[in-house]
Write a protein that holds these residues in place. Sequence first.
Motif, PDB file in Angstrom:
ATOM      1  N   ALA A  66      12.863   8.055  -3.066  1.00  0.00           N
ATOM      2  CA  ALA A  66      11.973   7.990  -1.902  1.00  0.00           C
ATOM      3  C   ALA A  66      12.459   6.943  -0.898  1.00  0.00           C
ATOM      4  N   GLU A  67      12.950   5.814  -1.381  1.00  0.00           N
ATOM      5  CA  GLU A  67      13.481   4.777  -0.488  1.00  0.00           C
ATOM      6  C   GLU A  67      14.742   5.269   0.219  1.00  0.00           C
ATOM      7  N   PHE A  68      15.604   5.973  -0.510  1.00  0.00           N
ATOM      8  CA  PHE A  68      16.799   6.571   0.095  1.00  0.00           C
ATOM      9  C   PHE A  68      16.392   7.572   1.181  1.00  0.00           C
ATOM     10  N   GLU A  69      15.415   8.421   0.870  1.00  0.00           N
ATOM     11  CA  GLU A  69      14.957   9.419   1.842  1.00  0.00           C
ATOM     12  C   GLU A  69      14.362   8.760   3.084  1.00  0.00           C
ATOM     13  N   PHE A  70      13.586   7.722   2.896  1.00  0.00           N
ATOM     14  CA  PHE A  70      12.992   7.009   4.025  1.00  0.00           C
ATOM     15  C   PHE A  70      14.087   6.457   4.931  1.00  0.00           C
ATOM     16  N   LYS A  71      15.079   5.842   4.331  1.00  0.00           N
ATOM     17  CA  LYS A  71      16.192   5.250   5.087  1.00  0.00           C
ATOM     18  C   LYS A  71      16.943   6.310   5.888  1.00  0.00           C
ATOM     19  N   HIS A  72      17.032   7.528   5.345  1.00  0.00           N
ATOM     20  CA  HIS A  72      17.807   8.596   5.988  1.00  0.00           C
ATOM     21  C   HIS A  72      16.913   9.651   6.654  1.00  0.00           C
ATOM     22  N   VAL A 131       3.612   4.768  -6.997  1.00  0.00           N
ATOM     23  CA  VAL A 131       3.246   6.050  -6.387  1.00  0.00           C
ATOM     24  C   VAL A 131       2.697   5.817  -4.977  1.00  0.00           C
ATOM     25  N   LYS A 132       1.893   4.785  -4.798  1.00  0.00           N
ATOM     26  CA  LYS A 132       1.382   4.460  -3.463  1.00  0.00           C
ATOM     27  C   LYS A 132       2.515   4.085  -2.517  1.00  0.00           C
ATOM     28  N   THR A 133       3.508   3.387  -3.018  1.00  0.00           N
ATOM     29  CA  THR A 133       4.672   3.040  -2.192  1.00  0.00           C
ATOM     30  C   THR A 133       5.397   4.306  -1.759  1.00  0.00           C
ATOM     31  N   ILE A 134       5.598   5.236  -2.682  1.00  0.00           N
ATOM     32  CA  ILE A 134       6.242   6.518  -2.357  1.00  0.00           C
ATOM     33  C   ILE A 134       5.426   7.232  -1.274  1.00  0.00           C
TER      34      ILE A 134
END
Length: 91
Positions: free
Chosen positions: A51-57, A83-86
């Motif tokens: 999810a962090e990778f997807e957010f960045k890209h 899950v809340k962070t995602i």
Amino acid sequence: MFGLKNYKKIIKIINSNNLTITKNWNKKNYKNNVLLRHDVDFSIELALLIAEFEFKHKIQSTYFFMCSSNMYNLFSKENIKKVKTIKNLGH
């Protein structure tokens, strides 16, 4: 288990074939659209990394978590936070 390294390869293939990633499951999808769905069966930690990778890209996707799993407790305080962070990353 599927990892971030292989996921990056898939994203590269999607991008190199001029496909459009969408998470709108309700609109009419065209042949060049890709719906990304993550079934989180083993690791919420890995799901968070993806999810962090997807957010960045600026990649959109949908995550499905198991309510009952031998691999993780979805309702633990730590996992609820992940899950809340995602969710807050736009998924």
